[in-house]
Motif scaffolding. Structure first.
Motif, PDB file in Angstrom:
ATOM      1  N   SER A 277      41.250  33.931  45.495  1.00 45.26           N
ATOM      2  CA  SER A 277      42.417  34.447  46.224  1.00 45.26           C
ATOM      3  C   SER A 277      42.033  35.700  47.009  1.00 45.26           C
ATOM      4  O   SER A 277      41.066  36.389  46.670  1.00 45.26           O
ATOM      5  CB  SER A 277      43.561  34.764  45.265  1.00 45.26           C
ATOM      6  N   ARG A 296      49.461  36.776  49.263  1.00 48.97           N
ATOM      7  CA  ARG A 296      48.235  36.369  48.566  1.00 48.97           C
ATOM      8  C   ARG A 296      47.885  34.939  48.983  1.00 48.97           C
ATOM      9  O   ARG A 296      48.719  34.026  48.892  1.00 48.97           O
ATOM     10  CB  ARG A 296      48.407  36.430  47.050  1.00 48.97           C
ATOM     11  N   VAL A 298      45.671  31.708  48.258  1.00 47.03           N
ATOM     12  CA  VAL A 298      44.907  31.032  47.208  1.00 47.03           C
ATOM     13  C   VAL A 298      44.186  29.850  47.847  1.00 47.03           C
ATOM     14  O   VAL A 298      44.807  29.037  48.540  1.00 47.03           O
ATOM     15  CB  VAL A 298      45.826  30.556  46.065  1.00 47.03           C
TER      16      VAL A 298
END
Length: 616
Positions: A277, A296, A298
């Motif tokens: 991430s 974020r 991922v």
């Protein structure tokens, strides 16, 4: 011999000469009075007769008025000037220059009235002053009142007596006699009141340095007081505890399909090898405020089963988003906030893990991003029709450097150099064929282009010298002539703008002004100096009359310098050369936006430098 002269500056007429000397320990006062300008020659010859009767006389006077008097009399009555007058002028002692250089009296000024009163002299007339003598003389000429004449003679004689007392006091101080030491103090013997200021101390012993560091406020509270009072330890542990990670506002799962083959060895056996991430910190602007926005990302990681090399296809994004860049730059260059304060506000208000170093790295990244735009601004300025230039000091790594500002009507660029040498300006403007507007710094003079000197600078200098010499009629004549010449030009500019077809009509007035200046026989040094200045810059003072769009002042560059001065206060002189250059790149962008009437924050919010350059 102590001399004091009274005159009427409006008519350039000297009417009273006072001489005071001592013979056989007794003071002798001579006063030479002129009822009208026709008697001026008589008092001058009477004064010379007394001076010639003394072997090697040395005159002591207070200020430059008496020296100017002797020079004027020498030139005005050259047919009756003995040979010793030049020597007398050269060896005369101006007591004011000695006092200013060596002695500090506890008075508000170095005027003869204040210092004379301090050493114990008292004038018989409470209203005695140089200004009142002009009034008394005017009243005498109207009424021929003998009492007013005697009042002026008494005032002049008392000035000579006060001058003698002050001079004798100064001689005693400089001789450092015992009598003077009882009443004076040598400043080198004064004990320093420590500490005089905040700041670091250069200790000669390393032990002293270590002891001093143990007394710092933060050190004592974080180390000493915690051990002293156990109840404080939990508070400080909580304060120093590691902050939890920032919770993202959004989590984006990047869907990367499993590749068909390894990008390195072309093998087809590929497996997923966990997830990674990346967190991007940013801000989000709304109509009512700003809020933190953290995303974020991922993404998948893969591994080739043959070569055992992991890899991913996700392209790393910048750690900080565009809005956060824009906010930091806005705080730095629009609001004048320091890097430490910006880092503290980001941490406290938005909970972002920021330090001063983080702000500095962000500034460096922004400077790299906009470097090409900055270079383009410099090229556009150098290829334009008019350039305004100015420079100012900048403290870099503890040493003095210089920041130069170059502006056109729409662009602003700042350049840092370690010295004030102007060679780089010659290189940068080597092909420039427009008009350079600047102050009177000699570094610009050899640039091969038309030039317009700032008339505001010249006017301020004339005004300052007129303030210093309020009774100098030559200086007043120059000031009034220049004001009468310039005022109609300014009125034309206000009415028609900077258009040569309207301004050329003032050319005859300019030629008339310089002709009168050449024919004037100035005697005072300050007037002669200004005439030389006008003659030296004759072809650079009124260029704006013949060129469209050329202003008669350098306000554009001065305005840019003020913007740097605000930034300089927030930097505080701690920047490196590289850091200063980055600051100037971004300041050039910010000031160019203002000059064009654009919103700086909106332009910094542009996603890329190319878009920014297109909008500027």
């Amino acid at each position: 011999m102590y001399i004091d002269v009274e005159g009427d500056p409006d008519r350039n007429f000297y009417y009273l000469i006072g001489l005071r000397l001592s013979r056989d320990g007794s003071p002798i006062q001579h006063s030479f009075w002129a009822d009208d300008p026709a008697s001026e020659r008589t008092i001058w010859t009477d004064c010379l007769r007394i001076l010639s009767s003394i072997d090697n006389p040395t005159l002591v006077h207070y200020g430059s008025y008496e020296t100017a008097f002797f020079k004027h009399m020498r030139d005005r009555y050259s047919d009756c000037v003995p040979a010793f007058v030049d020597k007398l002028i050269a060896e005369a002692i101006n007591l004011v220059s000695i006092i200013c250089a060596h002695v500090y009296f506890p008075t508000y000024s170095n005027s003869l009235k204040e210092i004379g009163a301090y050493v114990g002299f008292r004038w018989s007339a409470a209203s005695a002053s140089g200004l009142n003598t002009l009034i008394w003389r005017s009243q005498f000429e109207q009424s021929q009142n003998a009492a007013l004449k005697q009042k002026l003679i008494t005032y002049n004689a008392e000035d000579c007596q006060a001058l003698q007392m002050v001079a004798q006091t100064v001689w005693r101080v400089l001789d450092q006699t015992q009598a003077a030491q009882n009443a004076t103090v040598d400043v080198s013997t004064l004990k320093r009141e420590f500490p005089q200021r905040f700041g670091s101390v250069d200790f000669l012993l390393p032990e002293f340095k270590a002891i001093n560091e143990a007394a710092y406020w933060d050190y004592q509270r974080n180390r000493v007081y915690i051990r002293t009072e156990g109840s404080r330890s939990k508070l400080y542990r909580r304060k120093g505890a590691k902050k939890s990670q920032v919770r993202p506002n959004r989590v984006v799962d990047v869907e990367d399909l499993r590749p068909d083959r390894c990008p390195r060895c072309e093998a087809t056996l590929i497996y997923k090898w966990g997830t990674l991430s990346q967190t991007v910190y940013d801000l989000r602007f709304t109509n009512t405020g700003i809020k933190r926005w953290v995303v974020r990302f991922v993404f998948q990681r893969f591994i080739c089963w043959r070569c055992k090399r992991p890899f991913q296809f996700y392209a790393q994004k910048p750690k900080y988003g565009t809005a956060l860049f824009a906010y930091v730059l806005y705080q730095l260059f629009e609001m004048g906030v320091s890097q430490n304060a910006i880092a503290a506000s980001l941490s406290r208000l938005f909970g972002l893990p920021f330090s001063r170093g983080g702000v500095n790295h962000l500034k460096e990244a922004a400077a790299r991003k906009y470097r090409a735009t900055y270079e383009d601004i410099l090229r556009r300025i150098a290829s334009g029709r008019v350039i305004h230039a100015d420079e100012t000091k900048a403290k870099v790594e503890g040493r003095d450097g210089y920041v130069w500002a170059f502006t056109s009507l729409e662009e602003v660029a700042f350049v840092y150099r370690a010295t004030r040498e102007a060679e780089f300006v010659h290189e940068m403007l080597g092909t420039f064929r427009g008009v350079l507007v600047s102050d009177f710094f000699s570094g610009y003079d050899s640039i091969p282009c038309a030039q317009q000197k700032c008339l505001i600078h010249l006017m301020r200098d004339i005004n300052e010298d007129l303030r210093k010499h309020p009774f100098n009629q030559e200086m007043r004549q120059i000031a009034e002539a220049f004001a009468c010449l310039l005022r109609p030009m300014v009125a034309t500019v206000d009415r028609f703008g900077l258009k040569a077809r309207h301004l050329r009509k003032h050319r005859p007035a300019v030629e008339k002004f310089f002709y009168a200046l050449e024919k004037s026989d100035y005697q005072t040094d300050v007037a002669v100096a200004h005439r030389r200045r006008f003659e030296k810059n004759r072809n650079k003072l009124f260029t704006f009359l013949d060129c469209d769009g050329v202003p008669w002042n350098n306000n554009n560059a001065e305005h840019a310098i003020k913007a740097f001065a605000r930034l300089r206060r927030s930097i505080g002189g701690t920047s490196t050369v590289k850091g200063m250059e980055d600051y100037l790149v971004l300041l050039s962008i910010s000031e160019t936006c203002k000059t064009k009437g654009a919103d700086t924050l909106d332009l910094f919010l542009a996603d890329d430098a190319g878009s920014f350059a297109a909008r500027t």
